[in-house]
Structure formats: structure tokens, C-alpha cells
Design a protein around this motif. Structure first.
Motif, PDB file in Angstrom:
ATOM      1  N   GLY A   1       1.900   6.657  -6.958  1.00  0.00           N
ATOM      2  CA  GLY A   1       0.718   7.314  -7.495  1.00  0.00           C
ATOM      3  C   GLY A   1      -0.339   6.366  -8.008  1.00  0.00           C
ATOM      4  N   VAL A   2      -0.295   5.109  -7.571  1.00  0.00           N
ATOM      5  CA  VAL A   2      -1.278   4.116  -7.991  1.00  0.00           C
ATOM      6  C   VAL A   2      -2.391   4.061  -6.954  1.00  0.00           C
ATOM      7  CG1 VAL A   2      -1.694   1.697  -8.536  1.00  0.00           C
ATOM      8  CG2 VAL A   2       0.476   2.782  -9.187  1.00  0.00           C
ATOM      9  N   GLU A   3      -3.612   4.309  -7.391  1.00  0.00           N
ATOM     10  CA  GLU A   3      -4.756   4.274  -6.489  1.00  0.00           C
ATOM     11  C   GLU A   3      -5.216   2.827  -6.334  1.00  0.00           C
ATOM     12  OE1 GLU A   3      -7.506   5.963  -3.897  1.00  0.00           O
ATOM     13  OE2 GLU A   3      -5.920   7.005  -5.028  1.00  0.00           O
ATOM     14  N   PRO A   4      -5.123   2.242  -5.106  1.00  0.00           N
ATOM     15  CA  PRO A   4      -5.538   0.843  -4.937  1.00  0.00           C
ATOM     16  C   PRO A   4      -7.042   0.692  -5.127  1.00  0.00           C
ATOM     17  CG  PRO A   4      -5.061   1.844  -2.814  1.00  0.00           C
ATOM     18  CD  PRO A   4      -4.657   2.841  -3.853  1.00  0.00           C
ATOM     19  N   ALA A   5      -7.429  -0.422  -5.737  1.00  0.00           N
ATOM     20  CA  ALA A   5      -8.844  -0.714  -5.952  1.00  0.00           C
ATOM     21  C   ALA A   5      -9.144  -2.108  -5.411  1.00  0.00           C
ATOM     22  CB  ALA A   5      -9.174  -0.637  -7.443  1.00  0.00           C
ATOM     23  N   TYR A   6     -10.311  -2.243  -4.779  1.00  0.00           N
ATOM     24  CA  TYR A   6     -10.687  -3.517  -4.169  1.00  0.00           C
ATOM     25  C   TYR A   6     -12.086  -3.919  -4.624  1.00  0.00           C
ATOM     26  CZ  TYR A   6      -6.763  -2.728  -0.972  1.00  0.00           C
ATOM     27  OH  TYR A   6      -5.525  -2.500  -0.446  1.00  0.00           O
TER      28      TYR A   6
ATOM     29  N   THR B   1       0.544  -2.636 -10.853  1.00  0.00           N
ATOM     30  CA  THR B   1       0.470  -3.071  -9.451  1.00  0.00           C
ATOM     31  C   THR B   1       1.230  -4.377  -9.252  1.00  0.00           C
ATOM     32  OG1 THR B   1      -1.686  -2.017  -9.158  1.00  0.00           O
ATOM     33  CG2 THR B   1      -1.089  -3.742  -7.577  1.00  0.00           C
TER      34      THR B   1
ATOM     35  N   ASN C   1       0.828  -1.208   0.000  1.00  0.00           N
ATOM     36  CA  ASN C   1       0.000   0.000   0.000  1.00  0.00           C
ATOM     37  C   ASN C   1       0.860   1.255   0.000  1.00  0.00           C
ATOM     38  OD1 ASN C   1      -2.399  -1.450   0.028  1.00  0.00           O
ATOM     39  ND2 ASN C   1      -2.561  -1.449   2.255  1.00  0.00           N
TER      40      ASN C   1
ATOM     41  N   LEU D   1       2.586   1.674  -3.465  1.00  0.00           N
ATOM     42  CA  LEU D   1       1.640   2.094  -4.499  1.00  0.00           C
ATOM     43  C   LEU D   1       1.259   3.557  -4.331  1.00  0.00           C
ATOM     44  CD1 LEU D   1      -0.681  -1.042  -4.697  1.00  0.00           C
ATOM     45  CD2 LEU D   1       1.053  -0.324  -6.348  1.00  0.00           C
ATOM     46  N   GLU D   2       1.106   3.970  -3.078  1.00  0.00           N
ATOM     47  CA  GLU D   2       0.787   5.373  -2.817  1.00  0.00           C
ATOM     48  C   GLU D   2       1.923   6.272  -3.305  1.00  0.00           C
ATOM     49  OE1 GLU D   2      -0.233   8.341   0.967  1.00  0.00           O
ATOM     50  OE2 GLU D   2      -0.045   6.170   1.257  1.00  0.00           O
ATOM     51  N   GLU D   3       3.159   5.852  -3.038  1.00  0.00           N
ATOM     52  CA  GLU D   3       4.313   6.634  -3.484  1.00  0.00           C
ATOM     53  C   GLU D   3       4.415   6.654  -5.005  1.00  0.00           C
ATOM     54  OE1 GLU D   3       7.565   4.760  -1.555  1.00  0.00           O
ATOM     55  OE2 GLU D   3       7.147   5.665   0.423  1.00  0.00           O
TER      56      GLU D   3
ATOM     57  N   ARG E   1      -7.716  -7.178  -3.566  1.00  0.00           N
ATOM     58  CA  ARG E   1      -7.048  -6.142  -4.326  1.00  0.00           C
ATOM     59  C   ARG E   1      -7.090  -6.448  -5.828  1.00  0.00           C
ATOM     60  NH1 ARG E   1      -2.875  -2.798  -2.648  1.00  0.00           N
ATOM     61  NH2 ARG E   1      -2.461  -4.174  -0.860  1.00  0.00           N
TER      62      ARG E   1
END
Length: 906
Positions: free
Chosen positions: A142-147, A158, A135, A138-140, A152
């Protein structure tokens, strides 16, 4: 215990136990050295069924670890589980899933536990995740996690980030284990095969459809712990992200291990409505109920559902434990376990009369009861016992095969005190190992809000019983446990009944009258509680328990000896102090001689909060005639008691415990007065140095002196404040100290409260401001005390500073051989594991953080570049653990209460 002659747990089959090493030897063997780090050039080692030959297979290391485990649970428990674990092939021992947060926050804790398992020849299969780390990355990026439904969604970017991270974390764990002396093999491919999980929705997420166990077996055959990551491969070679819990479940299906463990930083599943830990979930009985709970959603719901699916495919004895890494050994080697245990469970049957049992079931009942009896008349004894069951209400709980049996005497109808008595509990070995015992107690707590029972004080299952109870008290080798009692009056009535009637109430009496007497005792308790409550108009049960309670955790044996450390109340082999014939009134009556000083005031404050100690007399020549402040139970006027006064009071046996809080060299006439009175059972605790070197007195430092010795003593000398901190700071390293003429040096600095209330330059704040005053630089009384108790010469250099309370020690220790800071810290953590009043930390403790605290903090562990000298820091509040708190520990032990009763344990 025998289920009829003594109404609780029978002694199940005994097991040979490896002779326990001394604490010092144990500590020595547990420390990983630099030489123990793995080398890639190691030769292949042969693995036998259950045990691998490795560098730890020298016998002594294994014995040392078993010694540590014996301090977590009973010797019998450890040997039972160890025998079970080594009865199968190594890869079938355990599958342990490690959450990502464990790798960042508890890596050393995990490695220490795995080291201990490996030293016993056990090879758990490790699979880890890395969710929190992913997490963050991914934040660093710039990837927005989706669930979707808690899973995930993994696109190509990703997956790229995840694959690199998982490989790094896998190598990190393997290298960390190697640094702890554990051979570990990273396995990042070739084990988990998977199909796409709805590729249109989840993209590169897989569901494991096949497990290739060959690489796992090969790693273990070579003497390595296999370390897997939650990455799988499709048939066409595509790497897929798989859920770590699900991957662990598939590994378990393929290997069918004895234990399945999920390590979580939360330590288990918590009920979000109450905030309490869910100790166990019996799926056969409770699954539907849990799935309807409003807080069982998302990850929690998925976890419980997936575990049920897994356990449905495994033998009924299988279970999944969700625990904190600190509790791994406790979960594996004790009946009580830790965290949340999820199992299919065993459905229990109930009966409230013998007529409800058919002929076959009645025959099984008789055989179950006979297996606990010794002697040729066992069958006749059981027949008479069953006859008594026909004459009064009872409720029996048992499983299909009657491996477990509990018989409860319920409260009488119409009684406002719903106290029930557990008259019989018997468990076979398999019932313990398959957790049926826990299931039985879950049913008891559901059906009986208040329950009391007794256990022999030397019973090896005291750990388990202590966890089930809210409180306890011991007398003459018997421990009375109870739960659910909210009123102090009921507790005191129960305790009084237990002390007065003892075995007649719960113990080894004629079987024909056992149930009748137990029922009569229960009625006396209920009537007494109702009478007490009735004496107070409008009285309501108190919500906060202010009575003698055991800590709700396993009983951890002391590192100082093989005697179990009591989280339950204990006493000497004689009746509790103050008992005349068969009479005993609670609370115990205390007299404090010399209460003007700071220590006396601190002890008064502790006694004010103690539910089972009544301060009756306080003597101070300067304050005689004035009202005692800070004691709220009743009004007390200071007296000026002479030795003759003390003698007369002791002759009348008015006091259970005399506390001498007098200056050095003053208390002998008062002690002589008690001795001459003939009241041999009276407890005397001396806070001065007068009797610290008298062989007939017990030195009262519970963390280093056998608690059983303190509990059986009537003359206890309370250690000095400087001396307590110094001994705790040196003791674990005694076996490693350089020989004479080298010796430890203790540089100690105390707040000015240590100089007492009598004005002097050492407690003059103006004189101390911007100053540090050394005094008694050689031959201080504490130097002699520390040296005498540790058995080695110690140099002590005291100073006084401007703060009020608190001591700081800087201790320099010469070593006989090279050690690292980690080595030393491990020694201290192993030695003081489970000690509630000793905290071991990496950094140096600060004196400002210890003031007002009831424990000791040890840290620093700075090792000289040459590796043969270590500097350790210790802090202690000189008025509390250095005096009053320690005094109360000793009083509790010797008077038969829980050791930490009345002490705020953080």
C-alpha cells in the motif's frame, strides 16, 4: 584482405587458437553436474594475474567454452578479446550491471553466460538492481511510489522493504550461480559509501562518493564472482538506496574495467520515433544531438548523461554496452557486439583529394597502405595506387592516427542510381578492438545511401560485414555485399555484373587500373538499373525488398562442424550453377518433376515468393495441359516430361536446378537423363528416398551436415520428414547414449498428408476419425535412414492420425551416465544455438502449433528418476521443414543464395 590487391579488409595479426573440440565433446563439457555445485568448505584458491585456478582450470572446459565462442564470432576475434581480457588483473575484466527484470525473467540465461566466462578464468564484478520487484512489493504494501526526476524518493518504510528485497535478490542470484557450478560471493555492505542526495527531497537516497574495492579483490582472490547489490552506507552507518546504474558507474571508475555492461530486458536503447534499436552512440559527435531528441527523456536521458560523465573520466577506449543477457558473450567476444554501444568515439577526418593532406598526413597514408602489402615492391605499388587516385573522385575516411582507412568511389554526378563502391578498407588490430570500424561504417551509411563492396569468402570478419549489409551473393571465393538498394532490378543488375566481371569489378587486379575498372563497373550497373527502370513507365523503386538478402545479424557457425553457417549467400568453388562461360542471368531456372503431391505444392508456394528462382517447368502426368495454380510470377502449364525430354533440356543447359518430387523408386531414369546430358553443373535434388543411401550424393540436412558440403554439391538427397525430426531430436545426445544393446526408440505420429494424395486407408479421414493407425512397425525406410545417418541403431514405430499436417515424435533415449533435465536441455540449447529453424523449449511442443511452420520444435526433456533415461518430444511440419522448406534450404546453399532466402523465418 589486402587493401590494394584485394580492395577490402586486411588480415590483421593472427593469434594462436585453441584447437576446436568436436560439438559432442563441447556439449559434454559445458553441462554443469550436480557435483559441480559449490561447497562452503572449499579451500582458498590462488588467483594469478588474469586467470584464477578453479575446478574449471582443467583446460578441457576452457577449450570447450572457447569452442562455443568460436561459433558466435570468428576464432581470431575470440582470441583477441580473450587475450585482452586476461592481460589485466581479474577485477578489471568487466563490471556488469544486472537489471531487476533480468533476475525474474532471464536468470538461467544470465547464469549460463556467467558460467562460460568463469570457465575461462574470467571474474566479472556483478551489481544488480530490483526495481520491478520493489514496485510490486510496495504496491502490495500500500505504499504509493514517488519520483523526482526519475529517482525514487525513499522514505523509511520504502527503505525497509527495499533492503529486505535487495538482500533476498542478492542471495537468489548467488545461489543460482552456485547451482550452475559458479562460485559466487554475495557482498551486501562495505563496498559502496555514499552521501545523502538532497535529503530534504529524496530522503534516504544516496550518491556514491567512495568505493572500497578490497572486498571485491578478496572475493576474486578466493575464486568467487562478487555479487553486489545497490545499497550504500553513509559515514554514520545509515543504509541508503542508490541507483543501480550510478552504482555501476562508480564501480567502473574505481576498477577501470575493460568492459562495462548494462543488462536490460529491452536489449538496448530504442528510438521511440522509429522503434529501431540504436546500435551505437558516439558521444563526442552525437551527444548534443541525442539530448535534443524529443524521446530522450526521464530514465533514457539520465542514462545517456550519466554514461557520458563516466566515460569522460575513463580511458578513451572505454565504452558502455546496453544489451540483453542472451547477447553477453557476443558483446564481449565479437567485433559486431550487440545491443546499444555507447562510447566517446573517434572523430574521423575526411579527404576528397590527395592535395588536402599535408606532408605528414600523406606519409601516414602511405604507411597505412604499405602495412597491408607483402613483397619488396610494396612501396612502389602504393605509389602507383596513389597516382590513380589523382585521376578520379574519391572520398577517404581516417582517424587521427590512421589506424582505420576507408576509400569510397562515389557515384558519378547526374546518375539516378546513387550506388557507391567501397574500394579500400583497412583496420589495425587496435581499430577493431576500439570499435573504430563501426564508427567508419556509421559515416559511410550517413554519406552514401547505397554502397557495394566485396570480401573474401574465407575472411574472418564476414560476421561483421554481414551485419552491415542488406544482402549478398558469393562466387568463386568472393562475397559481394551491399546495402541501401531498394529496387530488385538494381540488385539483379549488381549481381549479374558481379558474376560476369568478378575480380575485374572488385578483385585482385592490376593496381594501376583498379579504380578505373571499379568505376566503369559502377557505371555499367547504374546504366543497367536505369535502363531496366526506364522500361517500365512510371516505375518507382519498391519499398519492400524482394531480393536476395542476408539476415541482419551475426553469422553463427553451425554446431555440426567448424564451417561458418552462412547468413550470406554462398556457393561452391565452381561458378554458380547455370553459368555458361562468364554469363549468368538471374534468377536461377528451376524445373519441378512430379508436382501433383502436397510437397510439390508446398515447394511451388515457396518458389513463388523466392526473388531469385524462376520456376520454368512443372511436370505431372495427371495434370498435363492444366494451368498451374498458386504461382503468380507467370503462367505455367503442367507438362508430362519424359526422361528423354529432360535429357534434351539438360543438353541445352536450360535448367539450373532439377527437383525430383516423385514417389520412391521412380526418379532414377530422370536423374540418369541429366547425368547423360553432360551438364555436370546442373543441380539435382531428390525428395524421394532413392538416393539417401548413395555415397556419391550429399545428404541435405543443413543443421547436421556440413553446409559447405551441401554448397559444393550438385546431387543432393533431401531427408525424410520423420527422419529429419528424429535426427535433430537425437543428435545432441549421441555421445551420452548407453552402449548396445540399448538403443533409442522413436514413437512417431504423422498427419495424413504424409500418406500422399493417392487414396488409401492411411489418408481416409473417415477411417482415421477417433482412430490411430500403426503401420510398418519394423524395418521402415526411415528407421534405416535415421540409423545410417546417426551411426547408431534406432527403433522407429510410425503411426498416422486424423490431422492433416504435422508430425509428433516421442523419443526415449537410454543414457550411459546419470543426467538431469537441465543437463540435457543445455546440450540441446548449445547445439542448436543460432539455428533459425530449430527451437528448443522446456515444455513439450504441440503438433497443432507446428502446422504451417517452417522449423522444428524440441522440448520435454523428461528424465527418469534413475537419471539414465530421457524422453524428448519433437514436432515438425512434414510438408515444410520435413520436405519443401528443407529442399529450398538445400537449393539456396547449392545455387549460391542465402540459406533462408524465400523462407519465412519467424
Amino acid at each position: 584482405m589486402q587493401s590494394l590487391g584485394r580492395p577490402l579488409l586486411r588480415q590483421v595479426a593472427s593469434y594462436s587458437v585453441t584447437q576446436k573440440l568436436s560439438t559432442r565433446a563441447c556439449s559434454t563439457l559445458l553441462v554443469p553436474s550436480q557435483r559441480s555445485v559449490s561447497s562452503p568448505k572449499r579451500q582458498r584458491r590462488h588467483v594469478t594475474r588474469g586467470f584464477a585456478s578453479s575446478r574449471y582450470d582443467d583446460g578441457s572446459a576452457r577449450s570447450a567454452v572457447i569452442n562455443v565462442l568460436n561459433n558466435i564470432g570468428s576464432k581470431r576475434e575470440v582470441q583477441q578479446y580473450l587475450a585482452q581480457f586476461t592481460s589485466v588483473s581479474s577485477q578489471q575484466f568487466a563490471v556488469i550491471k544486472v537489471g531487476g527484470a533480468i533476475l525474474t525473467d532471464y536468470l538461467d540465461v544470465l547464469c549460463a553466460s556467467l558460467r562460460n566466462l568463469n570457465q575461462m578464468g574470467l571474474f566479472p564484478v556483478i551489481i544488480h538492481g530490483a526495481g520491478p520487484q520493489l514496485n510490486k512489493l510496495l504496491e502490495e504494501a500500500g505504499v504509493e511510489p514517488a519520483y523526482q526526476e526519475g529517482i525514487r524518493i525513499t522514505d523509511g518504510k520504502t527503505l525497509g522493504v527495499a533492503r529486505k528485497l535487495f538482500l533476498e535478490e542478492n542471495l537468489k542470484l548467488a545461489e543460482a550461480l552456485e547451482s550452475w557450478g559458479v562460485r559466487a560471493r554475495p557482498i551486501t555492505s562495505g563496498v559502496l559509501m555514499a552521501d545523502y542526495k538532497d535529503k530534504e527531497i529524496y530522503q534516504l537516497v544516496g550518491e556514491v562518493n567512495q568505493v572500497n574495492v578490497a572486498p571485491i579483490k578478496a572475493a576474486i582472490a578466493d575464486g568467487y564472482i562478487p555479487v553486489l547489490t545497490c545499497m550504500a552506507e553513509s559515514e554514520d552507518g545509515q543504509v541508503l538506496n542508490v541507483n543501480a546504474d550510478k552504482a555501476a558507474a562508480e564501480l567502473a571508475r574505481a576498477l577501470v574495467p575493460l568492459k562495462i555492461v548494462y543488462l536490460s530486458e529491452k536489449g538496448g536503447i530504442h528510438d521511440k520515433e522509429t522503434g529501431k534499436l540504436v546500435e551505437a552512440i558516439n558521444l563526442d559527435e552525437e551527444y548534443d544531438e541525442y539530448m535534443k531528441k524529443p524521446w530522450v527523456i526521464h530514465g533514457t536521458r539520465s542514462k545517456i548523461r550519466d554514461i557520458k560523465t563516466l566515460l569522460d573520466d575513463l580511458p578513451r577506449s572505454s565504452s558502455v554496452a546496453i544489451i540483453h543477457p542472451e547477447s553477453l558473450e557476443r558483446e564481449l567476444f565479437t567485433h559486431s557486439g550487440a545491443g546499444t554501444l555507447i562510447r566517446r568515439g573517434t572523430k574521423l577526418r575526411q579527404a576528397e583529394s590527395l592535395s588536402e593532406l599535408d606532408a605528414e598526413r600523406l606519409s601516414m597514408l602511405k604507411k597505412t597502405l604499405v602495412r597491408d602489402r607483402e613483397g619488396l615492391d610494396a612501396g612502389a605499388v602504393v605509389e602507383r595506387y596513389l597516382e590513380t587516385l589523382k585521376d578520379r573522385p574519391f572520398r577517404a575516411y581516417y582517424d587521427e592516427n590512421m589506424e582505420a582507412l576507408a576509400i569510397v568511389l562515389p557515384p558519378s554526378s547526374g546518375s539516378s542510381s546513387a550506388l557507391a563502391h567501397l574500394a579500400t578498407l583497412t583496420m589495425s588490430r587496435s581499430a577493431w578492438l576500439s570499435n573504430i570500424a563501426d564508427n567508419v561504417f556509421q559515416n559511410l551509411k550517413r554519406d552514401f545511401p547505397k554502397l557495394a563492396w566485396t570480401v573474401k569468402q574465407d575472411d574472418e570478419n564476414l560476421t561483421w560485414f554481414s551485419e552491415k549489409a542488406d544482402g549478398s551473393i558469393a562466387r568463386r571465393g568472393e562475397v559481394l555485399f551491399w546495402y541501401g538498394i531498394e529496387s530488385p532490378e538494381e540488385v539483379r543488375e549488381l549481381m549479374s555484373e558481379f558474376v560476369q566481371h568478378g575480380r575485374q569489378m572488385f578483385g585482385d587486379i592490376n593496381l594501376e587500373s583498379q579504380l578505373h575498372r571499379a568505376a566503369a563497373a559502377a557505371e555499367r550497373i547504374r546504366a543497367g538499373a536505369e535502363r531496366l527502370m526506364g522500361n517500365r513507365p512510371g516505375a518507382q523503386p519498391m519499398q519492400a525488398r524482394a531480393f536476395s538478402t542476408s539476415a541482419r545479424r551475426p553469422i553463427i557457425p553451425s554446431k555440426a562442424d567448424a564451417t561458418p553457417r552462412r547468413g550470406y549467400a554462398t556457393t561452391n568453388p565452381n561458378p554458380p550453377l547455370g553459368i555458361k562461360n562468364s554469363e549468368k542471368e538471374y534468377p536461377s531456372k528451376i524445373a519441378l518433376i512430379g508436382a501433383r503431391g502436397y510437397t510439390g505444392q508446398a515447394l511451388i508456394d515457396l518458389l513463388n515468393r523466392h526473388p531469385n528462382m524462376d520456376l520454368c517447368h512443372v511436370s505431372s502426368r495427371e495434370l498435363a495441359g492444366k494451368r498451374l495454380k498458386g504461382y503468380e510470377k507467370k503462367e505455367i502449364i503442367y507438362e508430362n516430361l519424359s526422361p528423354d525430354d529432360v535429357r534434351r533440356m539438360a543438353e541445352k543447359q536450360e535448367i539450373d536446378c532439377w527437383v525430383m518430387a516423385l514417389p520412391n523408386g521412380v526418379c532414377k531414369p530422370y536423374v540418369d537423363a541429366v547425368d547423360e546430358s553432360g551438364h555436370k553443373e546442373a543441380l539435382v535434388i531428390d525428395l524421394s528416398a532413392d538416393y539417401r543411401f548413395t555415397p556419391s550424393w550429399t545428404y541435405g540436412l543443413p543443421e547436421l551436415v556440413q553446409r559447405s558440403k551441401i554448397a559444393s554439391s550438385t546431387r543432393v538427397s533431401n531427408p525424410g520428414c520423420y527422419a529429419t525430426a528424429a535426427q535433430l531430436g537425437i543428435a545432441p545426445l549421441l555421445p551420452h547414449l548407453a552402449p548396445s544393446p540399448a538403443h533409442p526408440t522413436v514413437f512417431g505420429v504423422s498427419g495424413y498428408s504424409g500418406a500422399g494424395t493417392k487414396p488409401s486407408p492411411k489418408n481416409n479421414v473417415q477411417n482415421l476419425t477417433d482412430n490411430l493407425i500403426p503401420y510398418s512397425l519394423t524395418d521402415h525406410i526411415h528407421e534405416r535412414e535415421i540409423s545410417a545417418q546417426l551411426g547408431t541403431e534406432v527403433a522407429f514405430i510410425p503411426h498416422v492420425a486424423v490431422w492433416f499436417a504435422g508430425i509428433h515424435h516421442t523419443i526415449s533415449l537410454p543414457l550411459a551416465h546419470e543426467m538431469t533435465s537441465r543437463d540435457v536441455r543445455n546440450l540441446y540449447q548449445d547445439r542448436y544455438h543460432g539455428e533459425k529453424l530449430v527451437t528448443v523449449r522446456g515444455e513439450s511442443p504441440l503438433v497443432k502449433s507446428i502446422a504451417g511452420k517452417h522449423g522444428v520444435e524440441i522440448g520435454g526433456f523428461a528424465v527418469h528418476s534413475g537419471g539414465k533415461r530421457v524422453v524428448i518430444n519433437v514436432t515438425i511440419d512434414n510438408l515444410l521443414k520435413g520436405a519443401a522448406t528443407q529442399c529450398l534450404q538445400n537449393m539456396n546453399l547449392a545455387l549460391g543464395y542465402a540459406e533462408y532466402e524465400g523462407i519465412p523465418v519467424e
